[in-house]
Scaffold this motif. Structure first.
Motif, PDB file in Angstrom:
ATOM      1  N   ARG A 507       8.898 -71.468  59.136  1.00  0.00           N
ATOM      2  CA  ARG A 507      10.184 -70.804  58.934  1.00  0.00           C
ATOM      3  C   ARG A 507      10.499 -69.868  60.097  1.00  0.00           C
ATOM      4  O   ARG A 507      11.611 -69.858  60.625  1.00  0.00           O
ATOM      5  CB  ARG A 507      10.162 -70.025  57.612  1.00  0.00           C
ATOM      6  CG  ARG A 507      11.482 -69.302  57.314  1.00  0.00           C
ATOM      7  CD  ARG A 507      11.350 -68.466  56.044  1.00  0.00           C
ATOM      8  NE  ARG A 507      12.565 -67.733  55.787  1.00  0.00           N
ATOM      9  CZ  ARG A 507      13.577 -68.183  55.065  1.00  0.00           C
ATOM     10  NH1 ARG A 507      13.516 -69.392  54.545  1.00  0.00           N
ATOM     11  NH2 ARG A 507      14.651 -67.439  54.850  1.00  0.00           N
ATOM     12  N   GLN A 511      13.583 -70.217  62.795  1.00  0.00           N
ATOM     13  CA  GLN A 511      14.532 -69.121  62.984  1.00  0.00           C
ATOM     14  C   GLN A 511      14.599 -68.709  64.452  1.00  0.00           C
ATOM     15  O   GLN A 511      15.681 -68.400  64.976  1.00  0.00           O
ATOM     16  CB  GLN A 511      14.135 -67.928  62.110  1.00  0.00           C
ATOM     17  CG  GLN A 511      14.381 -68.171  60.624  1.00  0.00           C
ATOM     18  CD  GLN A 511      13.834 -67.056  59.747  1.00  0.00           C
ATOM     19  OE1 GLN A 511      12.989 -66.281  60.180  1.00  0.00           O
ATOM     20  NE2 GLN A 511      14.322 -66.980  58.535  1.00  0.00           N
ATOM     21  N   GLY A 599      18.280 -68.864  52.423  1.00  0.00           N
ATOM     22  CA  GLY A 599      18.119 -69.024  53.861  1.00  0.00           C
ATOM     23  C   GLY A 599      18.921 -70.174  54.435  1.00  0.00           C
ATOM     24  O   GLY A 599      18.845 -70.464  55.629  1.00  0.00           O
ATOM     25  N   ASP A 854      11.825 -64.266  53.420  1.00  0.00           N
ATOM     26  CA  ASP A 854      12.812 -65.100  52.743  1.00  0.00           C
ATOM     27  C   ASP A 854      14.190 -64.454  52.705  1.00  0.00           C
ATOM     28  O   ASP A 854      15.118 -64.978  52.102  1.00  0.00           O
ATOM     29  CB  ASP A 854      12.346 -65.445  51.325  1.00  0.00           C
ATOM     30  CG  ASP A 854      12.167 -64.215  50.438  1.00  0.00           C
ATOM     31  OD1 ASP A 854      12.476 -63.098  50.889  1.00  0.00           O
ATOM     32  OD2 ASP A 854      11.700 -64.378  49.290  1.00  0.00           O
ATOM     33  N   GLY A 855      14.332 -63.309  53.377  1.00  0.00           N
ATOM     34  CA  GLY A 855      15.622 -62.635  53.447  1.00  0.00           C
ATOM     35  C   GLY A 855      15.883 -61.689  52.296  1.00  0.00           C
ATOM     36  O   GLY A 855      16.960 -61.094  52.221  1.00  0.00           O
ATOM     37  N   ASP A 875      19.173 -62.847  56.300  1.00  0.00           N
ATOM     38  CA  ASP A 875      18.133 -63.378  57.184  1.00  0.00           C
ATOM     39  C   ASP A 875      16.819 -62.668  56.877  1.00  0.00           C
ATOM     40  O   ASP A 875      16.743 -61.813  55.986  1.00  0.00           O
ATOM     41  CB  ASP A 875      18.536 -63.188  58.654  1.00  0.00           C
ATOM     42  CG  ASP A 875      17.901 -64.220  59.579  1.00  0.00           C
ATOM     43  OD1 ASP A 875      16.872 -64.800  59.206  1.00  0.00           O
ATOM     44  OD2 ASP A 875      18.449 -64.456  60.673  1.00  0.00           O
ATOM     45  N   THR A 876      15.807 -62.992  57.649  1.00  0.00           N
ATOM     46  CA  THR A 876      14.478 -62.420  57.488  1.00  0.00           C
ATOM     47  C   THR A 876      14.512 -60.887  57.492  1.00  0.00           C
ATOM     48  O   THR A 876      15.243 -60.277  58.274  1.00  0.00           O
ATOM     49  CB  THR A 876      13.574 -62.905  58.635  1.00  0.00           C
ATOM     50  OG1 THR A 876      13.451 -64.322  58.539  1.00  0.00           O
ATOM     51  CG2 THR A 876      12.203 -62.273  58.585  1.00  0.00           C
TER      52      THR A 876
END
Length: 1123
Positions: A507, A511, A599, A854-855, A875-876
């Motif tokens: 992930r 990103q 996401g 996972d935001g 976002d993250t």
């Protein structure tokens, strides 16, 4: 440079000057001494072979002789012996598929093949029943000659299908030496009328076939006139002398092997040869090349270099004391500069060259020497490496689609020259100056050519045309990637294969790629592999990658059938995770999960739509709308209704499962919050828990009952710094705290905790290093399952029966609560993804606030880890929250470039502010006088925000990313930058000063009143710095590697006469320094890298480690310093 020479004449000329020097070394790397031949021995064996071949080979026009062998000590003599017949040598790889070897021999119409004696059986088995021989070979030459049988000499030159029967060969007999000197060769001449004729006697040097990676393999016949200028020019550019040692890195079937072999033998230098199997063993190969034989010149493909691995490249190949003078890479795209900076030791002086060419105009066409300054840390990372200048006799042109010359802009490369001509397949005569189409596209700028990619690698995806090599270069630039390759599988899916470095999270990598390439170039899937497969020529084997992808089940055929509802649900979950890049997460997907809230974005939604329709085998009307607006259960029901309408009563996603994000405007879409279960509301905070919360960089918060808390001296002893807080809490300074400390009962509890914390614990758990008066020993360690990059939060409640706890998250997606005294895990809570955010305690003491990849921002109950509330950002979330002790509002940043103010009791977003470009990686910092909230961004901005309204008070652009978290006191705010500076600003936004280190500053500064307001910070240059609040250096301490974590100031029992500083370096070493002088008082080495920051409570130091553990070390004062 002598004109018109042949390869063998270059060697014989050097042999005449250096007959006693070592010409060839062969090392089996098996512990036996390597074999070697002098130039005299090489030439003598070659003369004997030449005589044998002249005796047995009929020379009618051009003569080509196959050489079926492995690389060995005799190889140079065998090639030289063939050339002196005169004949061209045609290498045949015994490990190549027999069908390919047969195709090559038939297509090139070889009449003779020399087979290495111990490969005769292998050769016969590959062509069983088609030839025989009746006499034993000459042992000291080591070869047997086979001649094609007379019945197969009239081969149709157009017969190019590999499936035809193998052509028969028969054995000629012994190669007995005859003392005949071959006649002097005349130089190759062109035929009349300005043409080069392949039949000209003595004109050909060797015959190869292309790899076939870009189509059907071509036969390439190379004249001496074409290759000799290459040898001579590169010999000059590399300044090769008899003292050099070159390595035969390329297989004989790859034309760079000709350059490697003849540059060495034409210079009086040595050529090192090792078995093919050793080339596949990076450790043994690096030892042979750089420890045993001290190779000075290496030519290789970038893929072959990467096989060594980043550590070996830096420590051996490109180390400070490497033997390697010249490293020339070609055959593939040149690696990006960021890779070189991670590979090349700062004191390495190896000259790096970029070579470019095609086998059809053998071997190299251009050469560029990379300037040394390009590798320096302060040189721009986007520097494009050109292909360089044409080599001797070579002409390079760039043409557009219409065939016109391109002087500025993009076009295809054409290569040729007056005599730089090779004959392909059935060509027999070519005009002088013939130019070959390469299929490679470049950008021409100011006379330089910059490689864009191959024509074959251009694809059209999502309506956009681009070259997949651009994705590969972007991926190579990521620190998690050791090596990578990209394929366009079945012209449907873009697959990125990655050889990971350390712990790679898919992930996170996806990103990062999304920041570097357009949306249409983001890969459909990542596939992790241990090593890139290579072709026989040392390049990436694309067909093997495709096979690997299919074997791993990544390829779903259009004709695959769904068996029913259960199969659909499993496939949907798999594709959902695959598109979101979270296949490594083995937790289930909640049925109410929203794609956009997990996401996803519009492009990912399109990808999921395409994958689901491919799975369904038909169009699914309304599917895209369902993905964008329904939960995963709603998407499932939508597809189920269309594909399997008879399987139960179905509910459309409009009835009950369609979600609408809450919020006041479209801007608030990312600020939606989801109630997961029935939870306690405001009543959860009805009872306030008096406690101390200590986090990285001396951030100390005494919550809810300041009257119950520490006397100032006690606070100093346990190593905490009293922060700025609202005046109502009476905790701005130690003096304020002293004047407002009340409440005898609670005070006794806290003082008892202080006393208990300061009692030196038993240090018998583990032997440790005691550098200078403070002995560190292991108290406990807790296994989290994956890397711990987050910094711990230590919480000490006032209640007598409640233990002090450590809260910390990790890459394993879990948060742990650990008993500080015993190391017992009290509870463990899995979240949605990896955690690098440090936990923050709520005002009431009942909740923890922590960000996640996972935001989501999670609010957990501190007692058991149960989820109280989650807030969805765009976002993250790597940022760590800070809580306003007055209002209880939590402030936290996200990679979606927003700063959020969250009311965790009302479960709502109070406000959010966009930080004007640049993700918020670091943690906000709260000041009470004035009441400012400071935040730093990866876009290089430092902002002061009103904590109540979210309005920007002032901002300053520092130009470079800010990973460091700001830290403030009553006078100023400080923050570190990757430009190597520590910046200090007044609360009104004026830059007070900056302090320069010699490397990027990722560390957050530490400010403590214990040390009279000095500021401490670590740097990538391996130093811990202490400077005054006027920006003057007070001292610096050199650690053993870079310092990323924030230092921590404390004063512990037994060392009240000195204030100490805890710091960690990335190699895992924990340092205890004298905060006033910078001298080492103690040190300990943890068994892994450390990016976490230490926190000290009394005599206990807690820190996370990348070996998956959280460590608690006891600090024991030894009384006096020891050396």
């Amino acid at each position: 440079m002598a004109a018109g020479m042949t390869l063998q004449e270059l060697v014989n000329q050097a042999a005449g000057l250096h007959s006693d020097r070592k010409a060839v070394w062969f090392d089996e790397c098996s512990g036996k001494p390597p074999a070697c031949y002098t130039y005299a021995a090489v030439v003598q064996l070659a003369v004997e072979l030449t005589a044998c071949l002249q005796k047995h080979c009929q020379q009618q026009g051009k003569c080509e002789i196959g050489l079926y062998c492995y690389p060995g000590i005799n190889l140079p003599s065998w090639i030289l012996g063939i050339l002196q017949v005169p004949a061209a040598y045609s290498p045949i790889d015994p490990d190549a598929p027999p069908v390919l070897s047969t195709y090559f021999m038939r297509k090139s119409n070889l009449q003779y093949v020399l087979v290495e004696n111990d490969k005769v059986n292998k050769f016969q088995m590959s062509h069983a029943g088609w030839f025989c021989h009746g006499s034993s070979p000459a042992e000291h030459i080591g070869l047997t000659l086979f001649q094609r049988s007379s019945s197969s000499t009239d081969v149709n030159p157009q017969a190019d299908k590999v499936k035809r029967k193998y052509e028969p060969f028969r054995a000629v007999g012994d190669l007995q030496p005859t003392n005949i000197t071959h006649p002097a060769q005349t130089e190759g001449k062109t035929s009349s009328g300005g043409y080069m004729d392949v039949g000209q006697k003595c004109s050909l040097a060797y015959v190869l076939h292309t790899s076939g990676t870009t189509g059907t393999p071509k036969i390439v016949r190379v004249p001496h006139e074409c290759i000799v200028p290459n040898i001579q020019h590169l010999q000059s550019l590399f300044e090769v002398t008899p003292e050099d040692v070159l390595f035969l890195a390329s297989p004989l079937t790859f034309d760079p092997s000709v350059v490697e072999l003849f540059i060495a033998l034409a210079s009086g230098a040595s050529i090192l040869i090792v078995p093919n199997t050793i080339k596949m063993m990076p450790v043994k190969l690096s030892a042979a090349l750089f420890h045993h034989h001290h190779v000075t010149v290496l030519q290789a493909t970038p893929t072959l270099l990467r096989r060594f691995g980043a550590h070996t490249i830096k420590s051996t190949v490109l180390s400070a004391d490497t033997s390697l003078r010249i490293l020339a890479l070609g055959g593939e795209a040149f690696p990006v500069l960021s890779l070189w900076r991670s590979w090349k030791h700062k004191e390495n002086r190896t000259s790096i060259f970029n070579l470019y060419g095609i086998t059809e105009v053998s071997s190299w066409a251009t050469c560029y020497k990379i300037p040394e300054e390009v590798f320096s840390a302060d040189f721009r990372t986007d520097f494009p490496v050109p292909l360089g200048s044409p080599l001797l006799g070579t002409k390079v042109e760039v043409r557009d689609a219409s065939g016109s010359a391109v002087l500025e802009g993009e076009g295809q490369v054409f290569i040729g020259g007056e005599e730089r001509i090779c004959f392909l397949d059935d060509e027999t005569s070519l005009p002088l100056g013939t130019m070959r189409e390469t299929g490679d596209f470049v950008r021409v700028h100011s006379g330089e050519l910059f490689f864009l990619g191959r024509k074959d690698n251009q694809i059209k995806r999502h309506g956009k045309r681009f070259n997949i090599e651009a994705l590969q270069q972007a991926a190579e630039d990521l620190h998690q990637v050791e090596a990578c390759a990209v394929i366009w599988h079945q012209q449907e899916k873009l697959i990125l294969f990655v050889v990971p470095r350390d712990d790679l999270e898919e992930r996170e990598m996806l990103q990062e790629l999304q920041k570097r390439v357009p949306a249409y170039a983001v890969p459909d899937q990542l596939v992790l592999i241990e090593a890139l497969p290579l072709t026989l020529h040392g390049k990436v084997d694309v067909s093997e990658l495709s096979r690997i992808y299919q074997e791993r089940g990544g390829c779903r055929r259009r004709d695959s059938k769904l068996r029913g509802a259960e199969d659909l649900w499993a496939s949907l979950q798999y594709l959902w995770k695959a598109v979101l890049g979270v296949l490594g997460d083995d937790t289930g997907i909640p049925r109410d999960a929203l794609f956009l809230g997990s996401g996803g974005d519009s492009l990912k939604a399109l990808r999921l739509h395409d994958e689901l329709e491919l799975l369904a085998g038909k169009a699914v009307p309304g599917l895209l709308e369902a993905i964008l607006s329904c939960s995963i259960e709603g998407v499932y029901r939508h597809i189920l209704q269309i594909l399997f309408p008879d399987e139960g009563k179905l509910m459309n996603c409009d009835s009950g499962v369609k979600r609408k994000p809450s919020g006041k405007s479209g801007e608030e879409l990312h600020g939606k919050h989801i109630r997961l279960k029935a939870e306690r509301g405001l009543e959860a905070a009805a009872e306030f828990v008096p406690l101390i919360a200590i986090s990285r960089g001396n951030h100390f918060l005494s919550l809810n009952a300041i009257k119950s808390f520490l006397q100032p001296r006690s606070a100093a002893e346990v190593g905490v710094e009293l922060p700025q807080q609202p005046a109502s809490l009476h905790a701005a300074t130690a003096g304020v705290l002293r004047s407002h400390t009340q409440g005898c009962g609670t005070e006794k509890r806290i003082l008892a905790a202080v006393k208990q914390a300061n009692e030196a614990s038993s240090c018998s758990a583990q032997r440790s290093h005691a550098a200078a008066g403070v002995h560190l020993c292991l108290r406990w360690k807790s296994n989290t399952g994956k890397c711990v990059d987050a910094s711990p939060l230590v919480v000490v409640p006032a209640a007598e029966a409640t233990p002090a706890l450590v809260f910390v998250g990790s890459h394993s997606h879990t948060v742990q609560a650990i008993d500080l005294e015993s190391g017992e895990v009290i509870w463990e809570r899995p979240l949605g993804d990896r955690i690098e955010s440090s936990a923050c305690m709520s005002k009431c003491g009942h909740f923890l606030v922590v960000g996640c990849y996972d935001g989501l921002v999670y609010v957990l109950q501190s007692s058991d880890g149960e989820v109280h509330w989650t807030f969805v950002t765009g976002d993250t979330v790597k940022s760590s929250a800070v809580v306003d002790p007055g209002s209880g509002v939590a402030y936290i940043g996200s990679h979606d470039q927003h700063l959020y103010a969250l009311d965790i009791y009302q479960k709502e977003c109070v406000w959010k502010v966009h930080c004007n470009g640049g993700a918020v990686f670091s943690s906000p910092c709260l000041s009470s006088f004035p009441h400012h909230l400071y935040v730093a961004t990866l876009g290089g901005l430092l902002l002061a925000v009103n904590p109540v309204t979210g309005n920007t008070i002032w901002k300053s652009s520092l130009g470079k990313p800010l990973f460091s978290s700001p830290h403030c006191n009553e006078h100023c705010v400080c923050v570190g930058s990757v430009d190597g500076n520590l910046y200090c600003y007044t609360h009104t936004g004026e830059k007070a000063w900056h302090f320069a280190t010699n490397g990027p500053v990722f560390s957050s500064p530490c400010i403590s009143s214990l040390t009279e307001q000095e500021v401490f910070v670590g740097s990538h240059d391996c130093f811990v710095y202490c400077c005054s609040m006027e920006g003057q250096l007070l001292w610096k301490f050199k650690a053993t590697s870079s310092v990323y974590g924030a230092p921590f100031v404390f004063q512990s029992d037994g060392c009240k006469d000195r204030i100490l500083l805890a710091a960690v370096s990335t190699d895992g070493r924990v340092w205890i320094l004298n905060a006033k002088t910078g001298t080492a008082e103690g040190a300990e080495k943890l068994p892994g890298e450390v990016f976490s920051s230490p926190v000290v409570w009394g005599t206990k130091l807690v820190v996370g480690c990348r070996n998956d553990y959280v460590y608690c070390l006891d600090l024991c004062v030894t009384g006096k310093k020891t050396s």
